[in-house]
Design a protein around this motif. Structure first.
Motif, short mmCIF file in Angstrom:
data_model
loop_
_atom_site.label_atom_id
_atom_site.label_comp_id
_atom_site.label_asym_id
_atom_site.label_seq_id
_atom_site.Cartn_x
_atom_site.Cartn_y
_atom_site.Cartn_z
N GLN A 135 0.84 -1.19 0.00
CA GLN A 135 0.00 0.00 0.00
C GLN A 135 0.87 1.24 0.00
OE1 GLN A 135 -3.56 -0.11 -0.22
NE2 GLN A 135 -2.82 -2.08 -0.88
N PHE A 136 0.22 2.39 -0.04
CA PHE A 136 0.87 3.62 -0.47
C PHE A 136 2.31 3.90 0.03
CE2 PHE A 136 1.24 8.13 0.97
CZ PHE A 136 2.02 8.53 -0.09
N PRO A 137 2.57 4.02 1.31
CA PRO A 137 3.96 4.46 1.53
C PRO A 137 4.99 3.35 1.26
CG PRO A 137 2.58 4.86 3.45
CD PRO A 137 1.84 3.93 2.56
N LEU A 138 4.58 2.11 1.31
CA LEU A 138 5.54 1.02 1.18
C LEU A 138 5.33 0.24 -0.11
CD1 LEU A 138 5.51 -0.34 4.83
CD2 LEU A 138 7.13 1.21 3.81
N ASN A 139 4.88 0.93 -1.17
CA ASN A 139 4.54 0.19 -2.39
C ASN A 139 5.73 -0.01 -3.31
OD1 ASN A 139 4.87 2.79 -3.06
ND2 ASN A 139 2.94 3.08 -4.09
#
Lengths: 727, 101
Positions: free
Chosen positions: A249-253
């Motif tokens: 998901q967003f910060p760890l994509n």
């Protein structure tokens, strides 16, 4: 049906034993290893089918679940029992998930025997299949776990397997870098996940899902706080960070596109059935915790941003597999968005439908890549600008891939429409009810438009139009028929049809579940029910036959319970909004397809014009929003490294100099004193002194006892005289 | 006039002479002579006390015993000395170290 631990455990253990056998014995005999792995996963599928059919056709009830616990180990110390329990928890969701994982994994295994045959012929051992087995086993174990701890254990095993599989071609430097990146990025989430488990353990005293739900029902988490944050929020947030890491998901994509360096079947497994799905599954499992912690809005935002952001990046990718990678991130964003808007069953349904069509897409991509494989340079052609017109040569792959593309684009009568439409519909309801939820809903709808566009763009670029690179085109050769390639593609393509998951046109349900009362709904919708606060209490009551769970329970209504079918009027309203949402998503999907056709099929609109007009944005998208650069140059080089340097300076300048060297000075001083004391007192006085005194007495006694008779006589008489004189 | 003190003084001097001979001389035969002197001092004491203290003959009998024991002892001692001399070719007492551990 009666279940025991030994009738459930083979699902996990068969692939695990395959892993053990392959790892230690069979991996050298490649073909044996392949056979063992495939047989094991096929066996698991049979066991999974037993459970699945039982849940769907047999003893179906919305509240039927199996919970089998065994003691892992017991530390019975001081009469206080401390038993660590493991177990299986199978409810409707688990049954469907396990069926999906085993079935899709079996097809991927079968496909792999085709795709990896060059790999085998070129003398690699069965390492690939060894890790595939462990990977599947871990996913199945995670699905069946009844507590967070064993979820975490399997979670980590999967992390390790993805590391091994992404780095399968270890001689390629990028593959080596990609697996480290994937491992390290997901670890960030894993640390938080563990923190959440610890937080729950300290308060609830158990990490079992059932205990957790009961604690939430009983209000056991209310009023408890960790570092000033309410416990449910803290723990839910931490565990959701695990989802963010695993499901990209967003910060760890950033890790997931790089994971493309693994062999394509493993990409299919990671992206479709196992690892990324595990993250979403975890969030679904802890849904009551997320709800109790008031985190759903946050979850929805993360999902919306991911869904939209990844879709925009996918617009401009030229690598065949990269488009699919970003579409995976985007679709996972939809699932998380679905969780966030309380669309629990739709999110899970999207997990299942996505698993099927994404597995098919990846296997088709593998089929394309394999067919374009250059036998002279061993280079894989993955660049779409060099493809084009392949449909004339790869009819079967083209057909299968179109089915999946239509599914992921959300075209009616395909599975993706059924699930994604429902998520978007619920997002729309949320947006209509609270202004703060408008943004995720808008992002979701825009993402749907982009999804339809970029997937069709990929198809048109690769399969339609004129061949752009003649050499590649001439080289392309699709094998006529090979069952271990065509069969998985065919089966997966068939299951992208919507009828398997939704009701038929008459609304009576294509696959009927045994629960006659709810037969008018789709089986999936009926089967998977959103856990509500207090629902587990009602499970028990319903089992006793005293109350119907659909009656208003005594439980506290959460925000989302009130939106779900509690009154006729509300249900009607929801249906209406759902129809609007469905209509909107159909229009949006066709718009996306239309734009793609205008640009890439009919060539009416020149894509180059748009690229030039929005050059800056185009480069931003091609740079994937420069997130990698942000992390490496910004966060790590500018933020983390200077911070590390400060810490290092502190370590060297203060800690080493004063604490360690200073301590050395103190130690040396003490040592001198004690050495002096030791030398003078202990050695000289005590030890040597004892010796000296003994020697002195020795001298005296030896002098007296000289053996001279006359000396003795003299002594005798001297003593005698002395005695007499003393008298 | 001859009193008990006179006898005791004589006896004392004999005893001292015996001790002096035993400690000072290195000749084993001389030492044996010193022992004879000491025994004689003891015998003289017995005889003197009998003469001046009580009128029975116990002291005399004791003196006779001493003379007999001295004679026997002298015989045994002389035999040892002669044997010693045959082995060692000397009768110097410092050479008699066989019993020293």
């Amino acid at each position: 049906m009666d279940y025991t631990i030994s009738s459930i455990a083979p699902i996990v253990l068969l692939p695990f034993f395959a892993f053990v056998i392959n790892a230690f014995i069979a991996s050298r005999f490649t073909r044996t290893a392949v056979a063992i792995s495939c047989a094991a996963i096929a066996g698991s599928t049979i066991y999974a089918w037993r459970i699945f059919s039982d849940f769907v056709f047999g003893t179906y009830s919305a509240n039927y679940h199996i919970h089998k616990v065994f003691t892992w180990f017991d530390l019975n110390g001081g009469g206080q029992e401390f038993a660590v329990k493991m177990g299986f928890y199978i409810d409707n969701m688990t049954a469907v998930l396990v069926m999906m994982v085993t079935a899709v994994a079996t097809l991927i295994h079968i496909f792999s025997t085709w795709y990896m045959k060059d790999d085998m012929n070129y003398g690699r051992n069965g390492r690939f299949f060894t890790y595939m087995s462990l990977f599947t086993s871990a996913m199945l174990g995670l699905s069946l776990s009844d507590n967070l701890l064993s979820v975490f254990i399997f979670w980590e095993i999967m992390g390790f397997c993805s590391y091994s599989l992404i780095g399968h071609y270890y001689e390629k430097e990028v593959a080596g870098a990609a697996n480290v990146k994937a491992f390290m990025t997901t670890r960030v989430g894993d640390v938080f996940f563990l923190l959440g488990i610890v937080a729950l353990w300290t308060v609830v005293g158990s990490v079992s899902f059932v205990d957790l739900y009961n604690a939430i029902d009983a209000g056991g988490l209310v009023g408890k706080a960790v570092i000033g944050i309410p416990l449910a929020t803290f723990a839910g947030m931490c565990i959701f960070m695990g989802t963010i890491g695993k499901s990209a998901q967003f910060p760890l994509n950033v890790w997931l596109p790089d994971a493309m360096n693994g062999p394509t079947p493993c990409s299919a497994l990671i992206h479709a059935a196992t690892m990324v799905a595990a993250g979403v599954y975890l969030s679904l499992r802890i849904y009551p915790l997320l709800d109790a912690g008031g985190l759903l809005t946050f979850v929805a935002y993360i999902g919306g941003i991911t869904a939209f952001g990844a879709a925009t990046i996918a617009l401009v990718q030229t690598d065949f597999k990269a488009v699919l990678a970003f579409s995976t991130i985007s679709q996972l964003g939809y699932m998380v968005l679905g969780i966030g808007v309380g669309s629990y069953n739709a999110a899970f349904m999207h997990l299942i439908t996505h698993a099927v069509f994404k597995a098919c897409l990846f296997l088709s991509a593998g089929s394309v890549i394999h067919s374009l494989h250059d036998h002279h340079t061993h280079a894989h052609v993955q660049e779409m600008p060099r493809m084009g017109g392949l449909r004339h040569k790869m009819k079967f792959t083209w057909f299968a891939m179109w089915c999946c593309t239509l599914a992921i684009a959300g075209i009616p009568f395909f599975s993706g429409f059924v699930s994604k439409d429902r998520i978007l519909g619920d997002a729309l309801i949320e947006a209509l009810h609270s202004p703060v939820m408008i943004a995720p809903a808008v992002l979701g709808f825009m993402g749907a438009l982009l999804t339809a566009f970029y997937m069709c763009r990929m198809m048109f670029l690769a399969f339609h139009g004129k061949p752009r690179d003649k050499e590649v085109y001439d080289h392309c050769h699709e094998e006529k028929f090979s069952w271990n390639r065509n069969l998985p593609l065919l089966l997966l393509a068939v299951f992208t049809l919507g009828v398997w998951f939704s009701g038929s046109l008459t609304g009576q349900g294509f696959v009927k579940v045994a629960d006659k009362a709810n037969g008018k709904y789709e089986w999936f919708q009926t089967l998977i029910q959103k856990p509500k606060k207090g629902q587990f209490e009602n499970y028990k009551r319903e089992a006793l036959g005293s109350i119907d769970v659909r009656e208003k329970g005594t439980f506290t209504k959460s925000k989302y319970d009130s939106t779900y079918g509690l009154s006729e009027e509300e249900a009607h309203h929801i249906h209406q909004v759902h129809y609007i949402g469905a209509g909107m998503s159909i229009v949006i999907a066709f718009t996306g397809v239309f734009i793609a056709m205008m640009m890439y099929l009919w060539g009416k609109w020149n894509p180059g014009f748009w690229v030039n007009t929005f050059n800056r944005y185009y480069r931003t998208l091609q740079g994937k929003y420069f997130m990698d650069e942000f992390y490496i140059d910004g966060l790590i080089k500018k933020g983390l490294l200077p911070f590390n340097n400060i810490l290092a300076k502190f370590d060297m300048g203060f800690y080493d100099r004063f604490a360690i060297d200073g301590w050395a000075v103190v130690t040396r001083f003490t040592m001198r004193i004690s050495a002096w004391f030791d030398n003078l007192f202990v050695d000289t006085i005590m030890v040597d002194g004892t010796g000296a005194s003994v020697r002195l007495f020795n001298v005296i006694l030896r002098t007296i006892q000289n053996g001279k008779i006359q000396f003795y006589i003299a002594i005798i008489f001297l003593v005698l005289f002395g005695y007499i004189l003393a008298l | 006039m001859i009193t008990l003190t006179s006898y005791l003084l004589i006896s004392f001097f004999l005893f001292l002479a015996g001790v002096a001979v035993m400690v000072a001389r290195k000749n084993i035969i001389a030492i044996m002579l010193g022992i004879e002197l000491i025994l004689n001092a003891a015998g003289l004491n017995f005889a003197a006390y009998t003469r001046f203290a009580n009128q029975n003959i116990d002291g005399h009998i004791m003196s006779l015993f001493i003379i007999v024991i001295a004679a026997a002892e002298a015989a045994v001692g002389l035999a040892i000395v002669i044997r010693f001399f045959q082995v060692k070719d000397t009768i110097h007492i410092d050479d008699a170290t066989e019993l020293q551990s």
